[in-house]
Design a protein around this motif. Sequence first.
Motif, PDB file in Angstrom:
ATOM      1  N   LEU A 283      77.853  53.188  57.176  1.00 59.77           N
ATOM      2  CA  LEU A 283      76.392  53.155  57.164  1.00 59.77           C
ATOM      3  C   LEU A 283      75.835  53.857  58.396  1.00 59.77           C
ATOM      4  O   LEU A 283      74.785  54.492  58.355  1.00 59.77           O
ATOM      5  CB  LEU A 283      75.926  51.694  57.107  1.00 59.77           C
ATOM      6  CG  LEU A 283      74.474  51.456  56.753  1.00 59.77           C
ATOM      7  CD1 LEU A 283      74.117  52.098  55.438  1.00 59.77           C
ATOM      8  CD2 LEU A 283      74.189  49.970  56.708  1.00 59.77           C
ATOM      9  N   GLN A 284      76.592  53.721  59.473  1.00 63.40           N
ATOM     10  CA  GLN A 284      76.192  54.378  60.728  1.00 63.40           C
ATOM     11  C   GLN A 284      76.035  55.884  60.505  1.00 63.40           C
ATOM     12  O   GLN A 284      75.019  56.479  60.865  1.00 63.40           O
ATOM     13  CB  GLN A 284      77.272  54.102  61.777  1.00 63.40           C
ATOM     14  CG  GLN A 284      77.074  54.809  63.107  1.00 63.40           C
ATOM     15  CD  GLN A 284      76.070  54.092  63.974  1.00 63.40           C
ATOM     16  OE1 GLN A 284      75.887  52.887  63.848  1.00 63.40           O
ATOM     17  NE2 GLN A 284      75.404  54.828  64.826  1.00 63.40           N
ATOM     18  N   ASP A 285      77.052  56.505  59.872  1.00 62.29           N
ATOM     19  CA  ASP A 285      77.024  57.959  59.620  1.00 62.29           C
ATOM     20  C   ASP A 285      75.852  58.305  58.719  1.00 62.29           C
ATOM     21  O   ASP A 285      75.097  59.251  58.949  1.00 62.29           O
ATOM     22  CB  ASP A 285      78.299  58.423  58.897  1.00 62.29           C
ATOM     23  CG  ASP A 285      79.553  58.056  59.645  1.00 62.29           C
ATOM     24  OD1 ASP A 285      79.427  57.424  60.711  1.00 62.29           O
ATOM     25  OD2 ASP A 285      80.639  58.391  59.158  1.00 62.29           O
ATOM     26  N   TYR A 286      75.722  57.476  57.673  1.00 69.03           N
ATOM     27  CA  TYR A 286      74.703  57.755  56.681  1.00 69.03           C
ATOM     28  C   TYR A 286      73.313  57.655  57.304  1.00 69.03           C
ATOM     29  O   TYR A 286      72.449  58.503  57.084  1.00 69.03           O
ATOM     30  CB  TYR A 286      74.835  56.773  55.517  1.00 69.03           C
ATOM     31  CG  TYR A 286      73.838  57.073  54.432  1.00 69.03           C
ATOM     32  CD1 TYR A 286      74.055  58.110  53.531  1.00 69.03           C
ATOM     33  CD2 TYR A 286      72.660  56.342  54.339  1.00 69.03           C
ATOM     34  CE1 TYR A 286      73.119  58.403  52.563  1.00 69.03           C
ATOM     35  CE2 TYR A 286      71.726  56.635  53.367  1.00 69.03           C
ATOM     36  CZ  TYR A 286      71.971  57.665  52.489  1.00 69.03           C
ATOM     37  OH  TYR A 286      71.040  57.967  51.541  1.00 69.03           O
ATOM     38  N   PHE A 287      73.139  56.611  58.095  1.00 77.26           N
ATOM     39  CA  PHE A 287      71.842  56.361  58.726  1.00 77.26           C
ATOM     40  C   PHE A 287      71.459  57.534  59.640  1.00 77.26           C
ATOM     41  O   PHE A 287      70.349  58.061  59.565  1.00 77.26           O
ATOM     42  CB  PHE A 287      71.922  55.060  59.525  1.00 77.26           C
ATOM     43  CG  PHE A 287      70.703  54.758  60.335  1.00 77.26           C
ATOM     44  CD1 PHE A 287      69.545  54.319  59.719  1.00 77.26           C
ATOM     45  CD2 PHE A 287      70.709  54.912  61.710  1.00 77.26           C
ATOM     46  CE1 PHE A 287      68.417  54.044  60.468  1.00 77.26           C
ATOM     47  CE2 PHE A 287      69.594  54.633  62.461  1.00 77.26           C
ATOM     48  CZ  PHE A 287      68.442  54.200  61.840  1.00 77.26           C
ATOM     49  N   VAL A 288      72.414  57.941  60.477  1.00 71.83           N
ATOM     50  CA  VAL A 288      72.134  59.043  61.402  1.00 71.83           C
ATOM     51  C   VAL A 288      71.803  60.313  60.618  1.00 71.83           C
ATOM     52  O   VAL A 288      70.833  61.020  60.915  1.00 71.83           O
ATOM     53  CB  VAL A 288      73.333  59.270  62.361  1.00 71.83           C
ATOM     54  CG1 VAL A 288      73.149  60.539  63.173  1.00 71.83           C
ATOM     55  CG2 VAL A 288      73.503  58.070  63.283  1.00 71.83           C
ATOM     56  N   ALA A 289      72.585  60.576  59.582  1.00 80.62           N
ATOM     57  CA  ALA A 289      72.356  61.785  58.784  1.00 80.62           C
ATOM     58  C   ALA A 289      70.998  61.738  58.083  1.00 80.62           C
ATOM     59  O   ALA A 289      70.272  62.738  58.047  1.00 80.62           O
ATOM     60  CB  ALA A 289      73.472  61.918  57.747  1.00 80.62           C
ATOM     61  N   GLN A 309      72.505  65.851  67.068  1.00 78.54           N
ATOM     62  CA  GLN A 309      72.689  67.029  66.231  1.00 78.54           C
ATOM     63  C   GLN A 309      73.984  67.754  66.557  1.00 78.54           C
ATOM     64  O   GLN A 309      74.645  68.276  65.687  1.00 78.54           O
ATOM     65  CB  GLN A 309      71.520  67.965  66.509  1.00 78.54           C
ATOM     66  CG  GLN A 309      70.947  68.564  65.270  1.00 78.54           C
ATOM     67  CD  GLN A 309      69.942  69.608  65.638  1.00 78.54           C
ATOM     68  OE1 GLN A 309      69.418  69.640  66.746  1.00 78.54           O
ATOM     69  NE2 GLN A 309      69.682  70.495  64.717  1.00 78.54           N
ATOM     70  N   HIS A 310      74.339  67.760  67.848  1.00 80.52           N
ATOM     71  CA  HIS A 310      75.512  68.504  68.264  1.00 80.52           C
ATOM     72  C   HIS A 310      76.745  67.624  68.397  1.00 80.52           C
ATOM     73  O   HIS A 310      77.812  68.106  68.712  1.00 80.52           O
ATOM     74  CB  HIS A 310      75.224  69.199  69.601  1.00 80.52           C
ATOM     75  CG  HIS A 310      74.072  70.146  69.492  1.00 80.52           C
ATOM     76  ND1 HIS A 310      74.121  71.261  68.694  1.00 80.52           N
ATOM     77  CD2 HIS A 310      72.834  70.113  70.016  1.00 80.52           C
ATOM     78  CE1 HIS A 310      72.943  71.900  68.764  1.00 80.52           C
ATOM     79  NE2 HIS A 310      72.144  71.212  69.560  1.00 80.52           N
ATOM     80  N   ALA A 311      76.568  66.332  68.169  1.00 82.09           N
ATOM     81  CA  ALA A 311      77.711  65.437  68.355  1.00 82.09           C
ATOM     82  C   ALA A 311      78.688  65.605  67.208  1.00 82.09           C
ATOM     83  O   ALA A 311      78.322  65.977  66.092  1.00 82.09           O
ATOM     84  CB  ALA A 311      77.227  63.997  68.396  1.00 82.09           C
ATOM     85  N   ASP A 312      79.952  65.325  67.512  1.00 81.47           N
ATOM     86  CA  ASP A 312      80.956  65.336  66.460  1.00 81.47           C
ATOM     87  C   ASP A 312      80.684  64.184  65.518  1.00 81.47           C
ATOM     88  O   ASP A 312      80.231  63.121  65.950  1.00 81.47           O
ATOM     89  CB  ASP A 312      82.354  65.159  67.071  1.00 81.47           C
ATOM     90  CG  ASP A 312      82.751  66.403  67.848  1.00 81.47           C
ATOM     91  OD1 ASP A 312      82.255  67.492  67.494  1.00 81.47           O
ATOM     92  OD2 ASP A 312      83.528  66.273  68.808  1.00 81.47           O
ATOM     93  N   PRO A 313      80.970  64.358  64.224  1.00 79.76           N
ATOM     94  CA  PRO A 313      80.763  63.228  63.318  1.00 79.76           C
ATOM     95  C   PRO A 313      81.694  62.085  63.697  1.00 79.76           C
ATOM     96  O   PRO A 313      82.830  62.311  64.086  1.00 79.76           O
ATOM     97  CB  PRO A 313      81.114  63.799  61.937  1.00 79.76           C
ATOM     98  CG  PRO A 313      81.897  65.024  62.210  1.00 79.76           C
ATOM     99  CD  PRO A 313      81.490  65.531  63.542  1.00 79.76           C
TER     100      PRO A 313
END
Lengths: 320, 252
Positions: A283-289, A309-313
């Motif tokens: 959810l963390q990834d999804y939320f940020v995206a 924006q520049h951080a690694d996934p």
Amino acid sequence: MPAIVSFDKVSFSYRGDWLNRVHALDDVTLSVPEGSAYGFLGANGAGKSTSIKLLGGILLGHRGAITLFGQPLGDHRLRARLGYLPEQPFFYDNLALDEYLHYLGRLSGVAPAGLAKACDRVYELLDLGDLRKRKLKSFSKGMRQRFGLAQAILHEPSLLVLDEPFSGLDPLWRARFKDVMALERKRGATLFFSSHILSDVEDLCDHYAVIDHGRVLEQGRLADLLGQAPLELTATGPAPESVAVAADGTWRLVFPEPERVARLAALPAGASILRLERQRVALQDYFVARIRDSHGAGKGLGPAGKHLQHADPPPRNRIS
Amino acid sequence: MIHVIAGATFRETVRARAFVLLLCFYAAAVMLSRVIGWISGTDGHIVTTNLVMSLQSIAGVLVAVATASVLVHTEIQQKTLYTVLSRPLPRWHFVVGKFLGLAGALVVGQAAMLAVGLLYLWATGADVGFPLALGGILTIAEVVVMAAVSLCLTALAGPLLAATLSLATYALGHAVGTLPKLMYHLHGGFQTYVCVTLASAVPDLSRFTFRDQAAYGKMLPLGEFAVDLVYAALWIALLVAIAVAVLRRKQL
């Protein structure tokens, strides 16, 4: 399931400097099904607390329609079935915990004869029995948060509205809070809470909404969101063309759910399937995206957003 | 629910350190008043009695203005009202309950001051009679009226401005008692109209300053005393009603 809370095109603005107004909510529409655990996600200043304060009758003057238990929000008697934990709760310093809980219990409509029993229940759930005679000014942040949850569930409400309930808690008490919230849900309460700790939302919720800059970006069932993740096949033996084989002889193939049957049927003869599992969408990834998308590639996110924006996934977790 | 909120507000107020410190300060000031009596060169007991009774009024009005002007504001600042307003009660219960709790604490504090003052005067050989008790009770009424003035003003303005305006109202309230004489000298006209309007918009606090006459043993007719208490109650009801009307719809 009928909606226990619904916002229909709700807008709200605060008075800013002079004649300016700060728009906190803009046409928010959401629906919280009865009996659900609803996670309300958003960055700081997104409009989560404003929505929750409107629901709690603390803020007045919204546009649009809010219903609580199927009734328009205006009737204060509806709040007898509502339990509310504010973000970073503050209490009167000179009252003892026991006095304060009795006070809030009476305000919630708990009969004086039933107050002692109701208090004992929450003391046991939140381990507050030893603190009952202590004045609240001597409480730590975590203790205040525990008291905050205690006063919210004291009258066994049908709807628990919690604003950042895990704020200021150590890992042990976070786990305990989750247990208490699960118990409340088992009792029949609907949970509606905001949190920045997305793993907690994943653990507890079955519904979610993402809000940003006062607008609901999306909402739905968490299972549907997580179920959109692709499948990952790990196999050994002959590999399809263009698939790299690892040194140990295994190879991996990732494909979406609708292609499952066709892909499995097209596997080369002699290939041996070791694992077939769904890639977890954290959810963390999804939320940020999702927030990043809504800002148009980092616009408006500020320094933190540009950094994101520049951080690694982040690494993806797996479930079997 | 009003009584539940009033009870919690009362307990919170009387346990506040500032409240206890004020009572201690008053007790110390009462002890020192005898010194002024000694050096006054007139009847020392009269001067001491006047001072003790005036100290009760000054301390009471200051604490009433200071606490009532932040009564709701502190709840907003400290966010303590969130857990209260989210309960099934209308907002006016909250405002009235808060005021009644504060008024109760002020009455208890004032009664304690009056008791300490009268006890001290009796111990020092002053003439402590029924008139002094009536004077003290009227001072308590004045203090509660001033708390209502501050609550009303804080609904319309910020706490600092409300406190300042409350003190101005206190000064004005003591002046409006002399208005009939002033009007007699002005012989009508625009000034008279202004004065009458002003007088009717501000509580006449001179009604509650019987303490000076009481120090000389003058008795207040009980009928007049009762009328003064009713006058105070009406003003309190009006001012709290205005505060409720404003705060009911105000963004807290």
